[in-house]
Write a protein that holds these residues in place. Sequence first.
Motif, short mmCIF file in Angstrom:
data_model
loop_
_atom_site.label_atom_id
_atom_site.label_comp_id
_atom_site.label_asym_id
_atom_site.label_seq_id
_atom_site.Cartn_x
_atom_site.Cartn_y
_atom_site.Cartn_z
N MET A 1 0.96 -0.92 -0.07
CA MET A 1 -0.28 -0.16 -0.68
C MET A 1 0.67 1.32 -0.28
SD MET A 1 -2.78 0.65 2.71
CE MET A 1 -4.11 1.56 2.03
N SER A 2 0.60 2.08 -0.95
CA SER A 2 1.53 3.59 -1.00
C SER A 2 1.03 4.38 -0.11
CB SER A 2 1.09 4.02 -2.67
OG SER A 2 2.31 5.55 -2.41
N GLN A 3 2.05 4.79 0.54
CA GLN A 3 1.71 6.15 1.36
C GLN A 3 1.95 7.45 0.66
OE1 GLN A 3 2.69 5.68 5.33
NE2 GLN A 3 2.02 3.82 5.42
N LEU A 4 2.21 7.70 -0.44
CA LEU A 4 2.79 8.27 -1.15
C LEU A 4 1.53 10.06 -0.95
CD1 LEU A 4 3.59 7.58 -4.66
CD2 LEU A 4 5.35 8.19 -2.94
N VAL A 5 1.29 11.33 -0.45
CA VAL A 5 0.95 12.05 -0.16
C VAL A 5 1.37 13.21 -1.59
CG1 VAL A 5 -0.07 14.02 0.53
CG2 VAL A 5 0.89 11.32 1.76
N SER A 6 0.19 13.71 -2.12
CA SER A 6 0.41 15.26 -2.95
C SER A 6 1.00 15.90 -2.31
CB SER A 6 -0.57 15.56 -3.69
OG SER A 6 -1.86 16.19 -2.91
N ILE A 7 1.37 16.97 -2.83
CA ILE A 7 2.23 17.65 -2.32
C ILE A 7 1.33 18.71 -1.95
CG2 ILE A 7 2.63 19.39 -4.99
CD1 ILE A 7 5.30 19.21 -1.73
N LYS A 8 0.71 19.22 -2.49
CA LYS A 8 -0.38 20.21 -2.13
C LYS A 8 -1.10 19.59 -0.71
CE LYS A 8 -1.88 22.52 -6.55
NZ LYS A 8 -3.22 23.08 -6.99
N GLU A 9 -1.34 18.21 -0.68
CA GLU A 9 -2.34 18.22 0.25
C GLU A 9 -1.47 17.89 1.64
OE1 GLU A 9 -4.38 13.91 2.29
OE2 GLU A 9 -4.60 14.54 0.18
N TRP A 10 -0.17 18.26 0.98
CA TRP A 10 1.45 17.95 2.68
C TRP A 10 1.13 19.33 2.50
CZ3 TRP A 10 6.15 19.96 1.97
CH2 TRP A 10 7.03 19.03 3.27
N LEU A 11 1.15 20.05 2.29
CA LEU A 11 1.47 21.78 2.39
C LEU A 11 -0.47 22.68 2.67
CD1 LEU A 11 3.64 22.88 -0.47
CD2 LEU A 11 4.26 22.86 2.05
N GLY A 12 -1.24 21.50 2.79
CA GLY A 12 -2.45 22.02 3.62
C GLY A 12 -3.07 23.45 2.37
N HIS A 13 -2.52 22.99 1.42
CA HIS A 13 -3.76 24.37 0.39
C HIS A 13 -4.84 23.84 -0.39
CE1 HIS A 13 1.05 25.25 -1.38
NE2 HIS A 13 0.33 26.45 -0.09
N HIS A 14 -6.37 24.25 -0.34
CA HIS A 14 -6.71 23.74 -1.04
C HIS A 14 -7.65 24.93 -1.22
CE1 HIS A 14 -7.61 26.04 2.81
NE2 HIS A 14 -8.61 26.37 2.13
N GLY A 15 -8.01 24.25 -3.11
CA GLY A 15 -9.58 25.18 -3.21
C GLY A 15 -7.85 25.46 -4.50
N GLU A 16 -9.11 26.53 -5.77
CA GLU A 16 -8.22 27.41 -6.65
C GLU A 16 -7.75 28.73 -5.91
OE1 GLU A 16 -8.00 26.16 -9.59
OE2 GLU A 16 -8.51 24.26 -8.95
N PRO A 17 -6.58 29.15 -6.81
CA PRO A 17 -5.60 29.42 -5.64
C PRO A 17 -7.11 31.30 -6.10
CG PRO A 17 -4.40 28.94 -7.64
CD PRO A 17 -5.84 28.01 -7.87
N ILE A 18 -6.33 32.13 -5.36
CA ILE A 18 -7.72 33.05 -5.32
C ILE A 18 -7.18 34.45 -5.85
CG2 ILE A 18 -8.98 34.66 -3.55
CD1 ILE A 18 -9.31 32.33 -1.64
N THR A 19 -7.59 35.31 -6.22
CA THR A 19 -6.96 36.29 -6.81
C THR A 19 -6.68 38.19 -6.39
OG1 THR A 19 -7.13 35.78 -9.45
CG2 THR A 19 -6.35 37.95 -9.09
N PRO A 20 -5.96 38.24 -5.11
CA PRO A 20 -6.62 39.40 -4.24
C PRO A 20 -6.96 40.29 -5.12
CG PRO A 20 -4.62 37.41 -3.71
CD PRO A 20 -4.70 37.72 -5.06
N GLU A 21 -5.95 41.16 -5.76
CA GLU A 21 -6.02 41.93 -6.36
C GLU A 21 -7.47 41.79 -7.39
OE1 GLU A 21 -2.18 41.15 -6.94
OE2 GLU A 21 -3.66 39.94 -7.31
N ALA A 22 -8.42 40.76 -7.12
CA ALA A 22 -10.02 41.03 -8.04
C ALA A 22 -11.16 40.98 -7.66
CB ALA A 22 -9.50 40.22 -9.06
N ILE A 23 -10.80 41.26 -5.81
CA ILE A 23 -11.33 40.51 -5.03
C ILE A 23 -12.19 42.01 -3.51
CG2 ILE A 23 -12.28 38.65 -5.12
CD1 ILE A 23 -10.52 38.07 -2.64
N GLN A 24 -12.66 42.38 -3.39
CA GLN A 24 -12.39 43.52 -2.64
C GLN A 24 -12.98 42.57 -0.68
OE1 GLN A 24 -16.00 46.40 -1.96
NE2 GLN A 24 -15.34 46.68 -4.17
N PHE A 25 -11.70 43.17 -0.08
CA PHE A 25 -11.75 42.20 1.70
C PHE A 25 -10.75 43.38 2.33
CE2 PHE A 25 -7.07 41.48 -0.41
CZ PHE A 25 -6.19 42.32 0.30
N THR A 26 -11.46 43.45 3.48
CA THR A 26 -11.51 43.59 4.59
C THR A 26 -10.32 43.44 6.57
OG1 THR A 26 -11.86 45.87 5.83
CG2 THR A 26 -12.93 43.53 5.28
#
Length: 84
Positions: A1-26
């Motif tokens: 049984m393989s115990q390989l983990v994707s780099i995104k899962e290992w680093l905790g990244h989730h979802g598509e990248p968000i573009t901060p310049e395109a959204i309003q936040f506070t």
Amino acid sequence: MSQLVSIKEWLGHHGEPITPEAIQFTTRPAKSCRGCLFDGQHSSVCDRACQAAERAELDHCERGFVYVAKQADPRQVSLIEQEH
């Protein structure tokens, strides 16, 4: 049984990248990144969010704040179609 983990899962990244310049936040006070709009994104996205916040004269996240979605005026029509 393989115990390989994707780099995104290992680093905790989730979802598509968000573009901060395109959204309003506070900011809101916080003690950690939990609840931040950009939590779980690549560090480059966080860096761009900090730059966008600086241009908007918002507090920097490393000074005890997180970035959250800005509430829209309720009179504004949503551009996203809602399912019925």
